[in-house]
Motif scaffolding. Structure first.
Motif, PDB file in Angstrom:
ATOM      1  N   THR A 413       0.866  -1.183   0.000  1.00 19.67           N
ATOM      2  CA  THR A 413       0.000   0.000   0.000  1.00 19.67           C
ATOM      3  C   THR A 413       0.897   1.225   0.000  1.00 19.67           C
ATOM      4  O   THR A 413       2.120   1.131   0.219  1.00 19.67           O
ATOM      5  CB  THR A 413      -0.897   0.028   1.243  1.00 19.67           C
ATOM      6  OG1 THR A 413      -0.059   0.117   2.427  1.00 19.67           O
ATOM      7  CG2 THR A 413      -1.776  -1.217   1.322  1.00 19.67           C
ATOM      8  N   SER A 414       0.305   2.388  -0.219  1.00 20.87           N
ATOM      9  CA  SER A 414       1.086   3.624  -0.182  1.00 20.87           C
ATOM     10  C   SER A 414       1.676   3.841   1.205  1.00 20.87           C
ATOM     11  O   SER A 414       2.826   4.280   1.351  1.00 20.87           O
ATOM     12  CB  SER A 414       0.210   4.818  -0.576  1.00 20.87           C
ATOM     13  OG  SER A 414      -0.285   4.656  -1.884  1.00 20.87           O
ATOM     14  N   SER A 425       5.165   4.830  -7.320  1.00 21.30           N
ATOM     15  CA  SER A 425       4.371   5.692  -8.207  1.00 21.30           C
ATOM     16  C   SER A 425       3.455   4.790  -9.018  1.00 21.30           C
ATOM     17  O   SER A 425       3.849   3.710  -9.458  1.00 21.30           O
ATOM     18  CB  SER A 425       5.273   6.532  -9.118  1.00 21.30           C
ATOM     19  OG  SER A 425       6.027   5.694  -9.978  1.00 21.30           O
ATOM     20  N   ASN A 426       2.205   5.236  -9.207  1.00 25.37           N
ATOM     21  CA  ASN A 426       1.205   4.403  -9.866  1.00 25.37           C
ATOM     22  C   ASN A 426       0.297   5.291 -10.699  1.00 25.37           C
ATOM     23  O   ASN A 426      -0.268   6.268 -10.212  1.00 25.37           O
ATOM     24  CB  ASN A 426       0.386   3.639  -8.815  1.00 25.37           C
ATOM     25  CG  ASN A 426      -0.449   2.536  -9.425  1.00 25.37           C
ATOM     26  OD1 ASN A 426      -0.318   2.234 -10.605  1.00 25.37           O
ATOM     27  ND2 ASN A 426      -1.308   1.925  -8.613  1.00 25.37           N
TER      28      ASN A 426
END
Length: 547
Positions: A413-414, A425-426
């Motif tokens: 998760t972030s 980064s997504n």
């Protein structure tokens, strides 16, 4: 083609004139074949020959030696026999008007007629259909009556059976003669028995009947493709048989048979087979294409393609056929993809429509083939080493939501990335993850660090695949892990005397030697409060030192 017989003038060989005068003309434009045959006793031909019977494709002929009687045609009449009955006599000019050519020379008498004349009739001799013409020539000279009996009998039976074209003839077509020898060949040329047997010819006697069987694709025959809804082929053999018989007078009677034997239309299906190579490419082979059939077009999933778009290669085979190989990569835009959730696979599919053209008519036929393959499709990261860590990239696909990304049991998760110092980064195209060296999740082995990403089924949490990347340590890096272990790689190339070994070094406690070494480096891994480490306390931190 236009043919003329030239001797004392030029005589055009029409269809009717050919049958009357002993010529047969065969034109096969699709095969590029033209053939003219002339009887030894044809009009405008000088001849010297024994007793002959000729069964041509368009006429029958019988010739016998003449005794010492008048050759003047006006002094002769002819009577035909049909089914045992004598028909009314007629003079030779009347017979000529009805299609019968009776020729008298100084040495011979010749009777020639086309098939199917009113005075001819069909009988079965030993079970074989035969067309027969029986004529008797009469000439009165004074008190003498000369009679010449002329019989022409030709077998008409041609069959196709199990890959062979078969022709049958009674062993003794003329009852008063004894059959002596039969020779066979194609296109007017006889061949030796050993050659015929080598080519698969079968000549056998069954009771009183001779059976001649020739492979339908024998050398010297002709083959042609034809479109009639589907792709068919047929074969043509110009059979030549010579049957020599003897009477008690030891005078030979030679029967020459020329017949065109044609197979029925034989279905000729082409086939496709697909081989998926390791490079994720469809390799589709279209095979058994006849030599007179060409590939005109290929449509792949509705899109016209050619050799400049996809790889299309012609493959020549030794059996007078050829094929075509088509290659299309899985990731080509024309390839359709369908996700199968039940078994977590992706179906790649090609629907191919081949347009084949039969030459020279340019008649087209279409061959449709569907090829497909299933591939396991859990998302796979691409890992790459960089100076201070490992970077991972994942290109997004519409069905990637079915999987979760984890490190061990921890889901990505972030918040987790920020906690462990990962750079995440997504966007709509791809996910990028940079994992700096010495952060959480690495495994160290010698001078190498390994990081593993797991792909889990979102519903069951079962691991479906993993991406493992191993990269070398930089030469001088220090790692302090949260469990109190210090790992360090030391470059000793400048500190060691000539010939010295990194394996003979140690920490302050000489019992703590290196875990691994190479020619110039040593790797130490030890508890920070052991191996002689010096501990210094300060107001806000603790320092551990070793050397």
């Amino acid at each position: 083609p236009h043919f003329e017989a030239v001797r004392t003038g030029a005589y055009t060989i029409t269809e009717q004139y050919a049958a009357e005068c002993g010529y047969s003309l065969m034109v096969l434009p699709l095969l590029g074949h033209v053939e003219l045959r002339a009887s030894y006793f044809s009009c405008h031909t000088d001849n010297k020959s024994p007793r002959e019977v000729i069964c041509e494709v368009n006429y029958m002929e019988v010739s016998v030696q003449r005794e010492a009687y008048s050759p003047v045609p006006s002094q002769w009449q002819v009577m035909f026999q049909r089914d045992g009955d004598l028909l009314s006599p007629m003079n030779l000019s009347e017979a000529r008007k009805q299609g019968y050519v009776i020729k008298l020379t100084d040495r011979r008498v010749v009777l020639r007629t086309a098939y199917g004349q009113p005075e001819s009739f069909s009988v079965k001799v030993n079970g074989v259909p035969v067309e027969l013409v029986h004529a008797t020539l009469l000439s009165r000279q004074g008190w003498l009556v000369f009679m010449v009996d002329l019989v022409a009998a030709c077998s008409m039976e041609g069959l196709y059976d199990s890959g062979y074209i078969t022709w049958e003839t009674p062993q003794a077509l003329y009852p008063r003669l004894d059959s002596a020898q039969i020779s066979v060949g194609l296109n007017g040329e006889l061949m030796m028995q050993s050659v015929a047997e080598k080519r698969g010819y079968i000549v056998d006697n069954r009771n009183t009947t001779v059976h001649i069987s020739i492979p339908y694709n024998a050398d010297g025959g002709y083959r042609k493709s034809l479109v009639s809804g589907e792709l068919y082929e047929y074969y043509i053999l110009h059979l030549y048989v010579e049957q020599t018989s003897q009477k008690k007078d030891h005078i030979d009677t030679r029967l020459r048979f020329h017949g065109t034997l044609v197979t029925p239309l034989l279905l000729h299906p082409v086939f496709t087979e697909n081989t998926v190579l390791e490079d994720r490419t469809f390799t589709v082979y279209l095979g058994d294409v006849p030599e007179d059939v060409k590939l005109a077009a290929v449509h792949v999933n509705g899109h016209l393609t050619n050799a400049s778009v996809h790889t299309i290669v012609k493959v020549v085979q030794p059996n007078n056929t050829h094929g075509y190989t088509l290659k299309v990569p899985f990731d080509d835009p024309v390839v359709t993809q369908q996700f199968c959730k039940e078994n977590a696979t992706l179906l790649y599919r090609l629907d191919i429509n081949y347009t084949l053209t039969v030459e020279p008519e340019s008649n087209s036929i279409y061959h449709v083939a569907s090829v497909m393959t299933l591939m396991d499709i859990p998302p796979a990261f691409y890992g790459q080493c960089y100076e201070s860590g490992i970077s991972f990239k994942l290109d997004h696909r519409p069905f990637d939501y079915l999987w979760e990304i984890s490190f061990g049991t921890d889901l990505l998760t972030s918040e987790l990335a920020a906690q462990h110092g990962y750079i995440l980064s997504n966007d709509s195209q791809s996910l990028l993850l940079n994992v700096p060296l010495f952060t959480h999740g690495y495994q160290y082995n010698g001078f190498f660090a390994t990081f593993e990403i797991l792909m889990r089924d979102r519903e069951t949490s079962a691991v479906q695949s993993s991406t493992v990347k191993t990269c070398p340590f930089p030469a001088t890096e220090l790692i302090c892990s949260t469990d109190g272990t210090m790992t360090v790689v030391v470059d000793l190339s400048l500190a060691l005397p000539s010939g010295g070994s990194p394996g003979r070094t140690s920490l302050l406690d000489n019992k703590c030697g290196p875990k691994e070494t190479d020619d110039t480096r040593a790797l130490f891994s030890f508890p920070i409060n052991n191996c002689g480490s010096i501990i210094k306390l300060a107001e806000a931190y603790v320092t551990y030192e070793n050397e």
